[in-house]
Design a protein around this motif. Structure first.
Motif, mmCIF file in Angstrom:
data_model
loop_
_atom_site.group_PDB
_atom_site.id
_atom_site.type_symbol
_atom_site.label_atom_id
_atom_site.label_comp_id
_atom_site.label_asym_id
_atom_site.label_seq_id
_atom_site.Cartn_x
_atom_site.Cartn_y
_atom_site.Cartn_z
ATOM 1 N N ASP A 238 0.810 -1.165 0.036
ATOM 2 C CA ASP A 238 -0.034 -0.033 -0.169
ATOM 3 C C ASP A 238 0.849 1.074 0.011
ATOM 4 O O ASP A 238 0.554 2.287 -0.626
ATOM 5 N N ASP A 242 1.164 4.241 -3.099
ATOM 6 C CA ASP A 242 1.063 5.573 -2.667
ATOM 7 C C ASP A 242 2.141 6.414 -3.419
ATOM 8 O O ASP A 242 1.846 7.390 -3.966
ATOM 9 N N TYR A 273 -7.794 1.270 -7.293
ATOM 10 C CA TYR A 273 -8.879 2.023 -6.331
ATOM 11 C C TYR A 273 -8.442 3.433 -6.295
ATOM 12 O O TYR A 273 -7.171 3.710 -6.149
ATOM 13 N N PRO A 275 -7.753 6.683 -4.157
ATOM 14 C CA PRO A 275 -6.985 6.997 -2.880
ATOM 15 C C PRO A 275 -7.716 7.228 -1.845
ATOM 16 O O PRO A 275 -7.311 7.064 -0.445
ATOM 17 N N GLY A 280 -8.051 1.759 -1.780
ATOM 18 C CA GLY A 280 -6.860 2.441 -1.723
ATOM 19 C C GLY A 280 -6.030 2.742 -0.561
ATOM 20 O O GLY A 280 -4.761 2.763 -0.640
#
Length: 431
Positions: A238, A242, A273, A275, A280
């Protein structure tokens, strides 16, 4: 004041106290200024105070330097340290620097620096602890060490020659990831990249996960494609997603192609997905087990040291397959519940199926509401077929809800009191 010689590498991390014995912070560096004919003079210490803010403490306010501790007058300027022209940080900029012996006998690398108090009460750089080039062909051999006075060496940095950051990296070995990130961002940009190049992949990945995304991108871009891909492989999926989401599409695809296929697949799944959705924010690597697995097996997985504490709070029970996206989600077994049952108990008999999972399209606000309402640290995330695709933890939601500059105390300077002990006071000038 103590007149004993103090080596800076040993001073790093020492606790700073006020006269009453209250802890003010920890020493992170020593600041010196060069002089024409004399050794550099110490002008102060960089001290990390609560809130992970680095501040300047004038050497004139240091009353004692002893083994493991520094005593001050208790009065410090709580403004964030800003390096001024002519100032040099010993650990950040001197350690690892190549110097040449004035007698022409060769060169060496500075591994440590001793500071000493002279007859006038000022602190100067005394001896240097140096390591000469190794004389053995063995890859495990190290060069001989020696001591030298400042006047016995001179600096002649060759254009294009990289300054070693190996010794500085060693001084950071005990820092927690958040503290390491804060320390790295306080370095001059050129030195920051040098240190990043020396840090192991997993250590740098941990630090990057604690940095603002703009700084993450800047460091990865400076490291080159191959190393950047290795760092992204070591990051949580994750967090890697980002960072990559900040890059242009073409650049994003280049780095994904260089990553390990399995890691890249997890990141690609997260990039689908938005954010501000559960998908997300989630990690795609929660603990997943079958209903036939035992409490002992689940506890063994939770004990893994690399597992994030929020993800270790629960395991998710699904039908096969047991890697995301899994089979249908059956329920959750919380860590505390497992402790109430014998090791041989099957997870299928103690499942908590009262808590509904959230869809991957759920908003961040909805996830935050559920976590707060039910006092949870993580929530399962499912797709329309009720397959587990990940878990979103409370720290992921906090990262999203807090302002972008939450890691910097500067944003709060005008709104909240400074996070310093009550025995300290702000003074108008740095020195």
């Amino acid at each position: 004041m103590s007149t004993q010689r103090v080596f800076v590498a040993r001073l790093a991390g020492c606790t700073v106290f006020d006269p009453a014995g209250d802890r003010l912070g920890k020493v992170r560096d020593v600041v010196v200024i060069y002089r024409k004919n004399d050794p550099p003079r110490v002008i102060g210490l960089i001290v990390e105070i609560p809130g992970r803010r680095h501040v300047f403490v004038s050497i004139g306010r240091v009353t004692s330097i002893a083994t493991g501790q520094v005593i001050t007058t208790g009065l410090i300027n709580v403004r964030r340290f800003q390096q001024r022209g002519g100032e040099v940080r010993v650990m950040s900029e001197l350690l690892g620097r190549k110097v040449y012996f004035a007698d022409g006998s060769g060169h060496a690398v500075i591994e440590d620096v001793a500071i000493e108090r002279n007859r006038l009460g000022e602190w100067d750089i005394g001896q240097l602890f140096l390591r000469k080039p190794k004389t053995s062909a063995s890859p495990f051999a190290k060069g001989p060490t020696t001591f030298a006075n400042w006047a016995d060496v001179q600096e002649r940095q060759i254009p294009g020659e990289a300054q070693s950051a190996e010794q500085l990296v060693a001084t950071y070995s005990e820092l927690k990831p958040a503290d390491l990130a804060n320390t790295l961002l306080d370095l001059p940009d050129e030195r920051l990249i040098e240190v990043a190049e020396e840090l192991p992949d997993d250590r740098l990945a941990d630090a990057l996960e604690e940095m603002p995304e703009d700084d993450q991108v800047h460091i990865l871009e400076a490291l080159g494609d191959e190393r950047a891909a290795d760092i992204l492989d070591a990051m949580e999926p994750d967090d890697a997603a980002d960072v990559l989401a900040q890059l242009p599409e073409a650049r994003l695809e280049e780095l994904l192609d260089l990553m390990e296929p399995e890691e890249a697949e997890d990141v690609r799944a997260l990039l689908k997905y938005g954010p501000d959705t559960a998908g997300g924010l989630m990690t795609s690597e929660p603990i997943v087990l079958s209903a036939e697995a035992t409490v002992a097996e689940a506890l063994a997985l939770i004990r893994r040291h690399e597992l994030h504490p929020a993800l270790a709070a629960a395991v998710f029970v699904t039908l096969p397959p047991f890697e995301t996206p899994t089979g249908r989600l059956l329920g959750t077994v919380h860590f505390q519940r497992m402790l109430r049952y014998p090791p041989h108990e099957r997870l299928g008999t103690i499942i908590d199926d009262t808590l509904d999972p959230v869809p991957a399209t759920a908003s961040a606000a909805e996830v935050a509401r559920l976590l707060a309402s039910y006092n949870l640290v993580s929530l399962p995330v499912v797709d329309p077929a009720h397959r587990l695709v990940g878990a979103v933890s409370v720290d992921d939601v906090l990262d999203y809800l807090l302002p972008e500059d939450w890691r910097s105390q500067d944003a709060e300077d005008e709104r909240t009191p400074d996070p310093v002990p009550t025995t300290t006071a702000s003074i108008p000038r740095r020195r």
